[in-house]
Design an enzyme around this catalytic site. Structure first.
Site, short mmCIF file in Angstrom:
data_model
loop_
_atom_site.label_atom_id
_atom_site.label_comp_id
_atom_site.label_asym_id
_atom_site.label_seq_id
_atom_site.Cartn_x
_atom_site.Cartn_y
_atom_site.Cartn_z
N HIS A 88 17.84 -3.45 21.90
CA HIS A 88 18.26 -4.64 22.28
C HIS A 88 19.27 -4.46 23.62
CE1 HIS A 88 19.75 -8.75 22.32
NE2 HIS A 88 21.19 -8.28 22.22
N ASP A 117 11.65 -11.64 55.67
CA ASP A 117 11.46 -10.94 54.43
C ASP A 117 12.52 -9.99 54.21
OD1 ASP A 117 10.15 -9.31 52.44
OD2 ASP A 117 8.14 -9.93 53.42
N TRP A 153 23.65 1.44 22.89
CA TRP A 153 23.21 1.28 24.42
C TRP A 153 24.08 2.15 25.12
CZ3 TRP A 153 25.33 -0.17 29.01
CH2 TRP A 153 26.41 -0.77 28.92
N SER A 181 15.13 2.57 40.53
CA SER A 181 14.65 1.22 41.19
C SER A 181 15.98 0.43 41.56
CB SER A 181 14.08 0.51 39.85
OG SER A 181 13.97 -0.90 40.08
N SER A 182 17.08 0.47 40.76
CA SER A 182 18.19 -0.26 41.04
C SER A 182 18.70 0.23 42.41
CB SER A 182 19.28 0.11 40.23
OG SER A 182 18.86 -0.76 38.91
N HIS A 265 31.90 0.53 33.63
CA HIS A 265 32.55 -0.80 33.87
C HIS A 265 32.03 -1.50 35.16
CE1 HIS A 265 35.44 -3.59 32.36
NE2 HIS A 265 35.59 -3.89 33.72
N GLU A 267 29.24 -1.55 36.21
CA GLU A 267 28.02 -2.07 35.77
C GLU A 267 27.95 -3.50 35.25
OE1 GLU A 267 24.59 -1.39 36.00
OE2 GLU A 267 24.11 -2.67 34.47
N TYR A 269 30.38 -5.54 35.92
CA TYR A 269 30.19 -6.43 37.22
C TYR A 269 29.14 -6.57 37.97
CZ TYR A 269 35.37 -6.39 35.92
OH TYR A 269 36.47 -6.39 34.95
N SER A 280 28.75 -20.57 42.41
CA SER A 280 29.41 -21.17 43.70
C SER A 280 28.54 -21.80 44.52
CB SER A 280 30.09 -19.99 44.40
OG SER A 280 30.97 -19.24 43.50
N HIS A 314 39.73 1.67 29.68
CA HIS A 314 40.10 0.64 28.66
C HIS A 314 39.04 0.44 27.36
CE1 HIS A 314 38.25 -2.86 31.52
NE2 HIS A 314 37.33 -2.32 30.57
N HIS A 315 37.84 1.07 27.88
CA HIS A 315 36.84 1.13 26.82
C HIS A 315 36.95 2.19 25.78
CE1 HIS A 315 34.04 -1.68 29.09
NE2 HIS A 315 34.50 -1.13 30.01
N THR A 340 39.75 -13.21 39.13
CA THR A 340 38.80 -14.01 38.36
C THR A 340 39.34 -15.34 37.99
OG1 THR A 340 38.36 -12.01 37.29
CG2 THR A 340 37.31 -14.10 36.38
N LYS A 343 38.71 -17.68 40.96
CA LYS A 343 37.27 -18.16 41.15
C LYS A 343 37.27 -19.36 40.28
CE LYS A 343 34.33 -14.20 42.54
NZ LYS A 343 33.69 -15.19 43.44
N ARG A 462 30.95 -3.08 14.27
CA ARG A 462 29.58 -3.42 15.11
C ARG A 462 28.81 -2.32 14.63
NH1 ARG A 462 30.87 -1.76 21.26
NH2 ARG A 462 28.65 -2.56 21.44
#
Lengths: 546, 187
Positions: A88, A117, A153, A181-182, A265, A267, A269, A280, A314-315, A340, A343, A462
């Site tokens: 998932h 293009d 994951w 790909s990315s 991290h 990622e 963002y 926006s 921090h993870h 943030t 924003k 979890r």
């Protein structure tokens, strides 16, 4: 707005000599889609693929929620449950959210900067077709002996190396393909934005969606190689006897976590910055005001991107970091709340005294602002080291990241889809169905994820298929909400099919308050747009004009 | 006229630059592994101790304080061995040479090899824990049912930060024979 004269050049113009990248004869049927180098068609492919993956990953979420509806084991075995939580997460992150943003980028970036293009159309085709291969491989592991990935994951070693199922090498392959790909997509986007802007458009004249994607693309270039490196080390540990993450051979499992989160991290963002861009655009359109603080939005986005490289640990507050490191990562993480906050402030200031109307794209954008902020606040709570020792690996974390990813990233994608659907299909999305979709999604999302804050604070870990009895009520509510949210997304499919087949016709400028070059071409956008660069006068057309 | 000559040149230049950046990040990722090891060796952050015998520190004994050294063992990674710390807690003065005894028992009837990998916590104390003699420097072979007693000779460096009063040395047993045979142990 660009002048009306740009309409004169918008004749569909297939296969002319100037289009070196087009085959002389346009292939038809399925081959047209396999071979297409057109940014709009590739954009559609990306979006449809991510929609499919949303339902695949969503079905897995429903397996999880069904099993957690009440304590005890009802429907699936713990081994399969672990595969569901892992798949998932992987499918939603790499298969749904990221490709959806790339699809929106493909469709909208060339049209917003006045380019005919993407800069590298063939590469664009290749980047897309890597994805079905990657996720075909990933999904096929579920049928293999020993099952699919079951280590979460985040695939922490040694769970994903020493104790992993034999299919793990296939998982690594699929991550490599999705990563390539990315990277290719990011190179293409950077090359397009930096080189193909219409004459007169400076960087500070670009739409916020283009800006946020430019910064996101740089993040992808910076961290995708780290992901590729870490899975390659796993591959070597599993198959070639190295010990990068194996303590028995002198390696260190904590190294895995450092490397993973150095990718991971930025990622997260990557999955939210383009969402900021979409919101926006939508908020000013429906508030009928220009965006408040354009320049500060750009700088805030860049600050968030830069800070994302110095907060990864921090993870990992509970791995046994020294106090100095914990303090550093706590404060650097909290610092992110500042840009943030800028924003969120700017969006609210844009709404202030605006002539607001509440069409479906605006509803999703407003839902984004409110609920993303809830996710942001729980993020600040998690940044507090002593509190994190309590919250770590509980449902509180699950609640936090789902608030920023579902009513955050996903709602922004849906807002963008409703906003640009007239441009894609030529028809407005059904307003009534769209409202049902929005309100059922809001109720579903909050029923699902809000109680998880409480079950997490009460100590529910979890990634478990069964739980202690005191969490039963919260889990039942979460499961009901999960099914409501999941099935509500079928309304979106209905809306999309309806809009493709017919509906209220949209003019070139589909929304009264909309700005940007994409609204100067007809709805639906012809297959080729801006073959001649449109006129752009910063004093009149720039979103940053005074 | 879809793309002008100049933008084609620009695209090529941009692609070249991004590929260089990409290459740089790949090299950076590869470099992170040795950098991490060096960083941990200097700071002792991951609790790892030296992998070969160290000379004793000649700074003399610090009689003014005691350090409790706790010795714990863990097995259960698939090796049918038992590892026991015969001296579970030893109080030493920093600078003092001390010895602790461990017993390895092969509970199966097959000859196999294993290795005990040490880890010190708090990790700030790791580089101040000096081992003169340790079974952890090499792998051990045990016949089926065999049991041996092996010593650890160590010294706590007087440079140990004063706020650390207890050091925990944890040994985890890992199978080695299978590692060699299969290039990685799995169930």
């Amino acid at each position: 707005m660009a002048s009306e004269s740009t309409h004169a050049v918008l004749q569909p113009n297939v296969g002319t000599a100037e289009h070196g990248h087009h085959p002389a004869q346009m292939p038809t049927g399925i081959m047209r889609w396999v071979l297409t180098t057109n940014h709009k068609e590739i954009g559609s492919l990306y979006l449809l693929f991510s929609l499919l993956m949303l339902f695949v990953g969503g079905s897995m979420a429903l397996v999880i929620r069904a099993e957690l509806f009440q304590p005890g084991l009802q429907y699936v075995q713990p081994e399969f449950f672990n595969q569901m939580t892992t798949m998932h997460g992987l499918i939603m992150v790499f298969g749904a959210i990221m490709p959806a943003f790339v699809g929106l980028a493909n469709w909208m970036i060339p049209m917003q900067i006045g380019a005919p293009d993407m800069a590298l159309p063939r590469l664009n085709n290749f980047s897309f077709w890597l994805l079905p291969v990657a996720f075909g491989i990933l999904l096929s592991t579920l049928l293999m002996e020993g099952g699919g990935p079951n280590f979460g994951w985040t695939f922490y070693a040694p769970l994903s190396t020493t104790y992993a199922p034999p299919s793990t090498s296939f998982f690594i392959m699929s991550i490599h393909l999705a990563g390539i790909s990315s990277i290719l997509g990011a190179i293409n986007i950077i090359a397009t934005i930096l080189n193909l802007r219409t004459p007169g458009m400076r960087l500070m004249d670009m739409s916020l969606f283009v800006w946020t994607w430019l910064i996101t693309a740089f993040l992808l270039i910076a961290v995708m190689p780290v992901l590729a490196g870490v899975v390659t080390m796993m591959l070597l540990d599993i198959n070639f006897g190295t010990s990068f993450f194996d303590a028995a051979g002198g390696g260190d499992p904590v190294l895995f976590q450092h490397l993973f989160w150095f990718f991971g991290h930025p990622e997260v963002y990557i999955m939210i910055l383009p969402a900021f861009g979409i919101v926006s655009l939508i908020v000013p359109t429906f508030a009928r005001k220009r965006l408040f603080g354009y320049a500060s939005m750009v700088y805030a986005t860049a600050s968030i991107a830069l800070l994302s490289f110095v907060v990864w640990a921090h993870h990992m507050f509970t791995v046994g970091l020294p106090l100095t490191a914990e303090l550093f990562f706590m404060y650097s993480t909290m610092l992110i709340a500042v840009p943030t906050g800028v924003k969120v402030f700017n969006w609210i200031a844009t709404l202030f005294r605006g002539s607001i109307s509440f069409e479906v794209p605006m509803l999703f954008a407003l839902g984004f602002i409110v609920m993303f902020t809830i996710g942001g606040l729980s993020g600040v709570m998690l940044a507090i080291v002593p509190a994190d020792f309590q919250y770590h690996d509980t449902y509180f974390v699950v609640a936090h990241f789902h608030y920023v990813l579902v009513p955050g990233a996903l709602f922004a994608i849906l807002a963008g889809a409703y906003y640009w659907m007239p441009k894609w299909t030529g028809h407005y999305a059904d307003e009534t169905l769209g409202r049902w979709h929005f309100w059922l999604s809001v109720i579903g999302v909050n029923l699902t994820f809000f109680p998880m804050h409480f079950s997490g604070l009460a100590g529910m870990p979890r990634r478990i298929p069964d739980y202690a009895l005191q969490f039963a009520d919260f889990n039942m509510i979460s499961s009901i909400g999960g099914f409501l949210f999941g099935f509500s997304q079928l309304i979106f499919v209905w809306v999309l099919v309806k809009a493709i087949r017919g509906g209220e016709k949209a003019p070139a400028k589909a929304w009264e308050g909309a700005e940007g070059l994409e609204w100067t071409v007809p709805c639906p956008a012809p297959i080729h747009t801006f073959e001649t660069p449109p006129k752009f006068v910063p004093e009149v057309d720039s979103p940053s004009r005074h | 006229m879809s793309k002008s000559q100049s933008s084609d040149v620009g695209v090529k230049r941009t692609v070249r630059k991004t590929l260089w950046a990409l290459m740089g990040m790949v090299l950076f990722t590869i470099a992170l592994v040795p950098l991490y090891d060096v960083f941990c060796e200097v700071t002792g952050l991951n609790g790892k101790t030296a992998t070969s015998a160290q000379v004793m520190s000649a700074q003399g004994r610090d009689e003014t304080r005691w350090v409790r050294v706790q010795l714990v063992t863990r097995s259960g990674t698939g090796l049918p061995w038992r590892l026991e710390a015969l001296d579970q807690v030893i109080a030493v003065h920093p600078g003092e040479i001390a010895q602790a005894r461990f017993r390895f028992t092969n509970t199966s009837d097959v000859r196999s090899s294993g290795r005990a990998v040490p880890s010190v916590s708090p990790s700030q104390g790791a580089r101040h824990f000096r081992k003169m003699e340790c079974f952890c420097f090499q792998e051990q072979w045990l016949e089926g049912g065999e049991s041996i007693e092996l010593p650890l000779v160590f010294q706590v460096d007087p440079a140990l930060p004063a706020d650390i009063q207890t050091l925990t040395l944890a040994y985890t047993l890992y199978p080695m024979s299978e590692v060699v045979a299969q290039g990685g142990y799995r169930e």
